[in-house]
Design a protein around this motif. Structure first.
Motif, PDB file in Angstrom:
ATOM      1  N   GLU A 179       5.839  10.799   5.173  1.00 26.98           N
ATOM      2  CA  GLU A 179       5.465  11.655   4.047  1.00 26.98           C
ATOM      3  C   GLU A 179       4.010  12.098   4.112  1.00 26.98           C
ATOM      4  O   GLU A 179       3.626  13.056   3.451  1.00 26.98           O
ATOM      5  N   ILE A 180       3.204  11.396   4.873  1.00 31.78           N
ATOM      6  CA  ILE A 180       1.812  11.772   5.113  1.00 31.78           C
ATOM      7  C   ILE A 180       1.713  12.097   6.598  1.00 31.78           C
ATOM      8  O   ILE A 180       2.168  11.316   7.441  1.00 31.78           O
ATOM      9  N   MET A 181       1.126  13.237   6.906  1.00 34.07           N
ATOM     10  CA  MET A 181       1.011  13.677   8.284  1.00 34.07           C
ATOM     11  C   MET A 181       0.283  12.616   9.121  1.00 34.07           C
ATOM     12  O   MET A 181      -0.780  12.126   8.734  1.00 34.07           O
ATOM     13  N   GLY A 182       0.885  12.264  10.236  1.00 37.44           N
ATOM     14  CA  GLY A 182       0.357  11.207  11.093  1.00 37.44           C
ATOM     15  C   GLY A 182      -1.082  11.415  11.496  1.00 37.44           C
ATOM     16  O   GLY A 182      -1.887  10.480  11.458  1.00 37.44           O
ATOM     17  N   SER A 183      -1.442  12.638  11.863  1.00 36.01           N
ATOM     18  CA  SER A 183      -2.814  12.901  12.299  1.00 36.01           C
ATOM     19  C   SER A 183      -3.812  12.685  11.168  1.00 36.01           C
ATOM     20  O   SER A 183      -4.929  12.218  11.405  1.00 36.01           O
ATOM     21  N   ARG A 184      -3.431  12.986   9.932  1.00 36.44           N
ATOM     22  CA  ARG A 184      -4.331  12.777   8.790  1.00 36.44           C
ATOM     23  C   ARG A 184      -4.574  11.279   8.580  1.00 36.44           C
ATOM     24  O   ARG A 184      -5.712  10.845   8.427  1.00 36.44           O
ATOM     25  N   TYR A 185      -3.500  10.504   8.565  1.00 40.08           N
ATOM     26  CA  TYR A 185      -3.655   9.061   8.346  1.00 40.08           C
ATOM     27  C   TYR A 185      -4.416   8.418   9.503  1.00 40.08           C
ATOM     28  O   TYR A 185      -5.314   7.606   9.293  1.00 40.08           O
ATOM     29  N   GLU A 186      -4.087   8.799  10.723  1.00 41.22           N
ATOM     30  CA  GLU A 186      -4.752   8.227  11.893  1.00 41.22           C
ATOM     31  C   GLU A 186      -6.239   8.580  11.926  1.00 41.22           C
ATOM     32  O   GLU A 186      -7.072   7.741  12.292  1.00 41.22           O
ATOM     33  N   ASN A 187      -6.593   9.803  11.519  1.00 45.49           N
ATOM     34  CA  ASN A 187      -8.015  10.167  11.429  1.00 45.49           C
ATOM     35  C   ASN A 187      -8.715   9.355  10.354  1.00 45.49           C
ATOM     36  O   ASN A 187      -9.856   8.929  10.536  1.00 45.49           O
ATOM     37  N   CYS A 200       0.853  -1.186   0.000  1.00 46.69           N
ATOM     38  CA  CYS A 200       0.000   0.000   0.000  1.00 46.69           C
ATOM     39  C   CYS A 200       0.891   1.238   0.000  1.00 46.69           C
ATOM     40  O   CYS A 200       1.627   1.477   0.964  1.00 46.69           O
ATOM     41  N   GLY A 201       0.826   2.021  -1.060  1.00 50.75           N
ATOM     42  CA  GLY A 201       1.644   3.220  -1.170  1.00 50.75           C
ATOM     43  C   GLY A 201       1.321   4.256  -0.104  1.00 50.75           C
ATOM     44  O   GLY A 201       2.209   4.945   0.392  1.00 50.75           O
ATOM     45  N   VAL A 202       0.055   4.371   0.274  1.00 49.79           N
ATOM     46  CA  VAL A 202      -0.362   5.345   1.283  1.00 49.79           C
ATOM     47  C   VAL A 202       0.182   4.950   2.654  1.00 49.79           C
ATOM     48  O   VAL A 202       0.772   5.773   3.366  1.00 49.79           O
ATOM     49  N   LYS A 203       0.012   3.699   3.024  1.00 46.95           N
ATOM     50  CA  LYS A 203       0.500   3.222   4.323  1.00 46.95           C
ATOM     51  C   LYS A 203       2.021   3.334   4.391  1.00 46.95           C
ATOM     52  O   LYS A 203       2.577   3.768   5.404  1.00 46.95           O
ATOM     53  N   ASP A 204       2.689   2.999   3.308  1.00 47.26           N
ATOM     54  CA  ASP A 204       4.150   3.115   3.267  1.00 47.26           C
ATOM     55  C   ASP A 204       4.593   4.577   3.406  1.00 47.26           C
ATOM     56  O   ASP A 204       5.553   4.878   4.116  1.00 47.26           O
ATOM     57  N   ALA A 205       3.870   5.494   2.738  1.00 44.34           N
ATOM     58  CA  ALA A 205       4.207   6.922   2.828  1.00 44.34           C
ATOM     59  C   ALA A 205       3.998   7.432   4.254  1.00 44.34           C
ATOM     60  O   ALA A 205       4.803   8.219   4.761  1.00 44.34           O
ATOM     61  N   TYR A 206       2.950   6.973   4.899  1.00 41.11           N
ATOM     62  CA  TYR A 206       2.710   7.336   6.300  1.00 41.11           C
ATOM     63  C   TYR A 206       3.868   6.859   7.177  1.00 41.11           C
ATOM     64  O   TYR A 206       4.397   7.610   8.003  1.00 41.11           O
ATOM     65  N   GLU A 207       4.283   5.629   6.983  1.00 36.02           N
ATOM     66  CA  GLU A 207       5.374   5.068   7.794  1.00 36.02           C
ATOM     67  C   GLU A 207       6.697   5.787   7.544  1.00 36.02           C
ATOM     68  O   GLU A 207       7.535   5.863   8.440  1.00 36.02           O
ATOM     69  N   ARG A 208       6.885   6.340   6.344  1.00 37.90           N
ATOM     70  CA  ARG A 208       8.093   7.115   6.030  1.00 37.90           C
ATOM     71  C   ARG A 208       7.983   8.570   6.488  1.00 37.90           C
ATOM     72  O   ARG A 208       8.930   9.335   6.363  1.00 37.90           O
TER      73      ARG A 208
END
Length: 66
Positions: free
Chosen positions: A49-57, A39-47
């Protein structure tokens, strides 16, 4: 506060509310960006690159949607 979340679109369209997710490619077209592999989104979050609060929400909203 709110006791319930009622969004006006289906659960599988929640990712469209997060435009930063569209920059990343997932292996599967119907990826929900949580438990899938490649998953590119999950991988970007782990790196970071995606703000943690956005992904967690996103994950929280998905779990609360019917």
């Amino acid at each position: 506060g709110f006791s319930a979340l009622d969004l006006a679109f289906p659960k599988d369209e929640l990712g469209s509310v997060y435009p930063e997710f569209t920059k990343y490619e997932c292996k599967f077209q119907n990826c929900m960006h949580h438990g899938e592999k490649e998953c590119g989104v999950k991988d970007a979050y782990e790196r970071g690159e995606i703000m943690g609060s956005r992904y967690e929400n996103y994950i929280k909203f998905r779990s609360e949607m019917k």
